[in-house]
Design a protein around this motif. Structure first.
Motif, PDB file in Angstrom:
ATOM      1  N   MET A 163       0.872  -1.169  -0.125  1.00  0.00           N
ATOM      2  CA  MET A 163      -0.461  -0.048  -0.732  1.00  0.00           C
ATOM      3  C   MET A 163       0.999   1.252   0.052  1.00  0.00           C
ATOM      4  O   MET A 163       1.790   1.564   1.011  1.00  0.00           O
ATOM      5  CB  MET A 163      -1.174  -0.309   1.511  1.00  0.00           C
ATOM      6  N   GLY A 164       1.069   2.461  -0.740  1.00  0.00           N
ATOM      7  CA  GLY A 164       1.137   3.709  -1.416  1.00  0.00           C
ATOM      8  C   GLY A 164       2.695   3.260  -2.148  1.00  0.00           C
ATOM      9  O   GLY A 164       3.102   4.226  -2.035  1.00  0.00           O
ATOM     10  N   LEU A 165       3.369   2.326  -2.153  1.00  0.00           N
ATOM     11  CA  LEU A 165       4.120   1.897  -3.058  1.00  0.00           C
ATOM     12  C   LEU A 165       4.693   2.662  -4.055  1.00  0.00           C
ATOM     13  O   LEU A 165       5.012   3.897  -4.521  1.00  0.00           O
ATOM     14  CB  LEU A 165       4.677   1.150  -3.074  1.00  0.00           C
ATOM     15  N   GLY A 166       2.672   2.422  -4.506  1.00  0.00           N
ATOM     16  CA  GLY A 166       3.253   3.266  -6.386  1.00  0.00           C
ATOM     17  C   GLY A 166       2.997   5.008  -5.516  1.00  0.00           C
ATOM     18  O   GLY A 166       3.853   5.774  -7.108  1.00  0.00           O
ATOM     19  N   HIS A 167       2.518   5.998  -5.055  1.00  0.00           N
ATOM     20  CA  HIS A 167       2.819   6.852  -4.208  1.00  0.00           C
ATOM     21  C   HIS A 167       4.230   7.096  -3.766  1.00  0.00           C
ATOM     22  O   HIS A 167       4.645   8.824  -5.032  1.00  0.00           O
ATOM     23  CB  HIS A 167       1.553   7.109  -3.555  1.00  0.00           C
ATOM     24  N   ILE A 168       4.649   6.638  -3.609  1.00  0.00           N
ATOM     25  CA  ILE A 168       6.636   6.824  -3.423  1.00  0.00           C
ATOM     26  C   ILE A 168       6.697   6.896  -4.560  1.00  0.00           C
ATOM     27  O   ILE A 168       7.809   7.399  -5.451  1.00  0.00           O
ATOM     28  CB  ILE A 168       6.732   6.181  -2.169  1.00  0.00           C
ATOM     29  N   VAL A 169       7.456   5.787  -4.939  1.00  0.00           N
ATOM     30  CA  VAL A 169       8.308   5.284  -6.271  1.00  0.00           C
ATOM     31  C   VAL A 169       7.634   5.911  -7.162  1.00  0.00           C
ATOM     32  O   VAL A 169       8.473   6.409  -7.485  1.00  0.00           O
ATOM     33  CB  VAL A 169       7.952   3.447  -6.544  1.00  0.00           C
ATOM     34  N   HIS A 170       6.388   6.766  -8.101  1.00  0.00           N
ATOM     35  CA  HIS A 170       5.909   6.904  -9.143  1.00  0.00           C
ATOM     36  C   HIS A 170       6.084   8.198  -9.049  1.00  0.00           C
ATOM     37  O   HIS A 170       6.530   8.803  -9.941  1.00  0.00           O
ATOM     38  CB  HIS A 170       4.883   5.972 -10.205  1.00  0.00           C
TER      39      HIS A 170
ATOM     40  N   GLY B 210       2.112   8.253  -0.055  1.00  0.00           N
ATOM     41  CA  GLY B 210       2.560   7.478   0.730  1.00  0.00           C
ATOM     42  C   GLY B 210       3.271   6.635   1.561  1.00  0.00           C
ATOM     43  O   GLY B 210       2.585   5.248   2.054  1.00  0.00           O
ATOM     44  N   PHE B 211       3.588   7.287   2.148  1.00  0.00           N
ATOM     45  CA  PHE B 211       3.525   7.238   3.375  1.00  0.00           C
ATOM     46  C   PHE B 211       3.190   6.682   4.982  1.00  0.00           C
ATOM     47  O   PHE B 211       3.194   5.789   5.321  1.00  0.00           O
ATOM     48  CB  PHE B 211       5.028   8.026   4.591  1.00  0.00           C
ATOM     49  N   PHE B 212       1.861   7.250   4.908  1.00  0.00           N
ATOM     50  CA  PHE B 212       0.242   6.783   5.573  1.00  0.00           C
ATOM     51  C   PHE B 212      -0.269   5.715   5.003  1.00  0.00           C
ATOM     52  O   PHE B 212      -0.187   5.145   6.159  1.00  0.00           O
ATOM     53  CB  PHE B 212      -0.376   8.550   5.647  1.00  0.00           C
ATOM     54  N   TYR B 213      -0.118   5.622   3.831  1.00  0.00           N
ATOM     55  CA  TYR B 213      -0.098   4.315   3.575  1.00  0.00           C
ATOM     56  C   TYR B 213       0.041   3.690   3.985  1.00  0.00           C
ATOM     57  O   TYR B 213      -0.900   2.433   4.632  1.00  0.00           O
ATOM     58  CB  TYR B 213      -0.655   4.056   1.764  1.00  0.00           C
ATOM     59  N   ALA B 214       1.593   3.437   4.202  1.00  0.00           N
ATOM     60  CA  ALA B 214       2.586   1.924   3.954  1.00  0.00           C
ATOM     61  C   ALA B 214       2.163   2.369   5.712  1.00  0.00           C
ATOM     62  O   ALA B 214       2.357   0.848   5.657  1.00  0.00           O
ATOM     63  CB  ALA B 214       3.995   2.381   4.166  1.00  0.00           C
ATOM     64  N   LEU B 215       2.478   3.005   7.007  1.00  0.00           N
ATOM     65  CA  LEU B 215       2.041   2.786   7.630  1.00  0.00           C
ATOM     66  C   LEU B 215       0.905   1.700   8.206  1.00  0.00           C
ATOM     67  O   LEU B 215       1.027   1.284   8.944  1.00  0.00           O
ATOM     68  CB  LEU B 215       2.308   4.447   8.404  1.00  0.00           C
ATOM     69  N   PHE B 216      -0.159   2.222   7.708  1.00  0.00           N
ATOM     70  CA  PHE B 216      -1.543   1.559   7.942  1.00  0.00           C
ATOM     71  C   PHE B 216      -1.426  -0.594   7.837  1.00  0.00           C
ATOM     72  O   PHE B 216      -1.253  -0.713   8.225  1.00  0.00           O
ATOM     73  CB  PHE B 216      -2.682   2.191   6.901  1.00  0.00           C
ATOM     74  N   GLU B 217      -0.522  -0.189   6.681  1.00  0.00           N
ATOM     75  CA  GLU B 217      -0.218  -1.821   6.369  1.00  0.00           C
ATOM     76  C   GLU B 217       0.348  -2.242   6.964  1.00  0.00           C
ATOM     77  O   GLU B 217       0.176  -3.277   7.526  1.00  0.00           O
ATOM     78  CB  GLU B 217       0.062  -1.618   4.177  1.00  0.00           C
TER      79      GLU B 217
END
Lengths: 279, 440
Positions: free
Chosen positions: B23-30, B37-44
């Motif tokens: 989750m959120g990887l797409g926002h960070i990488v691309h 992206g960090f908040f999405y990733a944190l949730f996962e």
């Protein structure tokens, strides 16, 4: 001229019918008032004519000196105020979002809310009890407020939403062109125009806690956390009938309510919106 | 991995894969949107961290605990806690899935805009956009959270209980555990046990009759009063309005308890008054004759309920533009025509959802029954089922829960309420104008 006479007769008939209805509406209320000031305890001993037994204030002094009436009143007032304020904020904010935004699952969320309000909250009371136990909300006033608030949201969001829908979108759009953000539009445009329904919402969510019996009974345990409904109910159970004390207590609750209502009904029926919406 | 994006839309698949991977990887990488992206990733990460607990809770929900009679009561498995925790975990997982879908969708939408703009958004742009777009999320978060934990979870829990044997005297935790029993409770209520089946049919029928009559009488009572009192030729309108609001101003517990005392068969004031006036010879059993008690509940409910609709209709009527009335008057419409062609349709349109809700409210109008009659009078099956002559489904649920502790049967009734009302509510909802014309 004949037309005028007929109109006057019609008006008189309407007045007479309304007066009869008023008497029917007032009958139990007048009787409670008289019971509150009548000597004696049980309703069986009261005269059928209001104020036919003489006059006494002993039930009121009994309430204040020998019962926890003031504490009940204070607790209920706190619960009702918080429930009302929070319901207004949460429900109208939700209504604004539902009325003005489109987003994923909006339709299913609105349908879900319509279905959820089908159930009385106490159907889930065992689960609510355990959840409150977990978050240490048992025997607290805020625990009760949370339960009421959650129960209020589905119905009231719908109510406010259907009202906000009638406010022209052109109003928000012109404000947005002027650079206002959503919160600003919500606070400065939607809320003032929707004031009648907000007042209505405030009143209904303020009155509900005074009437509720099941949740206080379940959640509140200690003697200093009881509410009025619990206290008043204890006067007229199967085991004892202290109708006059009950009447005195009920009267003290009803009077502020009635005054409040007579004041606010003006706001509720005066014309609104028209002045703000000039297209 | 190549994070360069093609502008012709052919990188869609690549983005789909990255954002589904974590989750959120797409926002960070691309898109270099690190905060989002960090908040999405944190949730996962949080969910993954909790995974062992989640799995244990789900397993407990399936087994509902094991009987351990030799342990002290406090240390035994508590089936009800296990069931509720399981439902809460499911709710959290549901939110997780929804957020996941939203994150993937948001990444794809971001890419679409990238293809049009041919460039990534600057930080400032994406923050101000996120603020604007996130308003619905912040606006709805309190509603969703509260509804989820205090409405949805409890309701799913009680739906689950209908498929267990959670009832007195043999299956009340913590002394004993509760087990899943499939459809046993439904079989018992629908034909398996004659007493319960007949009580269910009787109560369900009366619930519907009660709700229809209670809603109709209050709505039309309120409508008529509102229209009559809106007539500006009527001098004392504000006074009458003030009087008619009074029943609404009095808390209903109070007024129902008062009526209960006034209508009491032996010492009630109403009967004593009628007898002294010589209008009746013997006491009228207002609340102790089954049929008369039913009539009384509807009558008293009208007394208590019409002010609500009077207020509502009055409020709605003032919202109707005065131009409409003026146009009608210029066209020579009389009062009745104005009422029929303008007031009534407008008021009905505005209040339709509230009529539906009032009907469902009356199906569940606990207070109007419980504090007036207590569900009594007693009928033939009352000793076993605890359902009296004026009991509706909800008051019966209350009695089953509090008095008999037959939670499983109570939950079957709750599901019945759902089955009766949900299709009705949806059907009515689809007929309303706001559904037909609105954004649905």
């Amino acid at each position: 001229m004949g037309n005028k006479v007929i109109k006057r007769i019609n008006l008189t008939i309407v007045l007479v019918i309304l007066t009869i209805f008023s008497l029917g509406v007032l009958y139990p209320l007048v009787y409670v008032v008289s019971a509150a000031f009548s000597p004696g305890n049980s309703i069986a001993s009261l005269s059928i004519i209001p104020f036919g037994d003489g006059f006494t204030l002993e039930h009121f002094t009994h309430l204040f000196n020998n019962t926890n009436y003031l504490i009940w009143f204070k607790n209920t007032l706190i619960i009702a105020l918080w429930t009302s304020i929070l319901t207004i904020i949460v429900a109208s904010l939700g209504a604004y979002v539902f009325s003005r935004f489109s987003f994923t699952m909006k339709k299913s969320m609105m349908l879900l809310m319509l279905i959820l309000q089908i159930f009385p909250s106490f159907v889930g009371m065992v689960a609510i009890y355990v959840i409150l136990l977990r978050i240490k909300g048992l025997d607290t006033l805020w625990g009760l407020v949370l339960v009421y608030l959650a129960g209020n949201i589905p119905y009231n969001t719908w109510m406010v939403k259907s009202y906000v829908d009638t406010i022209p979108k052109s109003l928000d759009e012109s404000a947005r062109i002027d650079g206002a953000n959503h919160l600003h539009i919500f606070r400065k445009i939607i809320m003032p125009i929707a004031r009648p329904i907000i007042v209505f919402l405030g009143i209904t969510s303020f009155t509900a806690p005074w009437m509720d019996y099941i949740f206080p009974k379940m959640i509140l345990r200690s003697a200093d956390k009881q509410t009025l409904a619990l206290g008043l109910f204890s006067f007229v159970t199967d085991k004892k009938n202290e109708f006059t004390v009950f009447a005195a207590g009920a009267l003290l609750v009803a009077i502020p309510f009635i005054i409040f209502f007579i004041i606010t009904q003006k706001t509720m029926v005066t014309s609104f919106g028209n002045a703000a919406v000039k297209e | 991995m190549n994070t360069r994006l093609k502008e012709d839309g052919s990188s869609r698949k690549q983005i789909l894969i990255t954002s589904m991977l974590f989750m959120g990887l797409g926002h960070i990488v691309h898109f270099k949107q690190y905060i989002k992206g960090f908040f999405y990733a944190l949730f996962e990460v949080l969910i993954l961290f909790m995974l062992p607990t989640i799995l244990r809770k789900l397993n407990d929900m399936v087994t509902l605990g094991i009987m351990k009679p030799d342990l002290p009561v406090k240390e035994r498995d508590h089936s009800i806690f296990m069931l509720i925790d399981g439902v809460i975990v499911l709710a959290i997982l549901f939110i997780f899935v929804v957020v996941y879908i939203i994150s993937v969708k948001s990444a794809l939408a971001e890419y679409k805009e990238f293809c049009i703009d041919k460039r990534l958004k600057t930080n400032k742009e994406s923050i101000s956009r996120a603020l604007g777009k996130s308003f619905p999320i912040f606006g709805l978060a309190p509603s969703v959270g509260l509804i989820l934990f205090f409405v949805v979870v409890p309701l799913i829990f009680s739906a689950c209980v209908a498929f267990t044997n959670y009832s007195a005297p043999n299956n009340i935790p913590p002394n004993n555990t509760v087990d899943w029993v499939g459809m046993d409770n439904f079989v018992a209520m629908f034909g398996g046990e004659a007493v319960w089946t007949s009580a269910l049919g009787r109560v369900a029928l009366w619930t519907i009759v009660w709700a229809v009559l209670a809603t109709a009488t209050c709505y039309f009572g309120g409508l008529i009063m509102a229209v009559v009192l809106m007539d500006n030729k009527l001098k004392f309108a504000p006074i009458f309005r003030g009087v008619f609001i009074l029943p609404y101003a009095v808390p209903s517990v109070v007024s129902m308890l008062v009526w209960q005392n006034l209508l009491n068969g032996s010492f009630g004031t109403v009967n004593r008054t009628l007898m002294q006036l010589g209008w009746i010879d013997k006491a009228i059993p207002w609340l102790s004759n089954e049929w008369l008690a039913k009539f009384t509940t509807i009558l008293i409910n009208l007394w208590a309920g019409f002010p609500y609709f009077m207020l509502l209709v009055t409020g709605t009527m003032t919202a109707i533009s005065a131009d409409l009335y003026e146009a009608a008057r210029i066209d020579g419409a009389n009062k009745f025509q104005v009422f029929k062609k303008i007031t009534l349709p407008m008021v009905l349109y505005q209040t339709m959802p509230l009529i539906i809700m009032s009907f469902t409210h009356n199906i569940n109008n606990f207070g109007a029954i419980f504090f007036l009659t207590g569900g009594n009078p007693v009928v033939s099956d009352s000793t076993i089922t605890s359902a009296g002559g004026t009991d509706i489904l909800v008051t019966w649920i209350y009695k089953l829960t509090v008095n008999l502790m037959k939670y499983s049967y109570a939950s079957v009734l709750a599901i019945m309420i759902f089955i009766i009302l949900a299709p009705f509510a949806i059907f009515q909802f689809r007929r309303t104008k706001s559904y037909k014309e609105g954004e649905f």
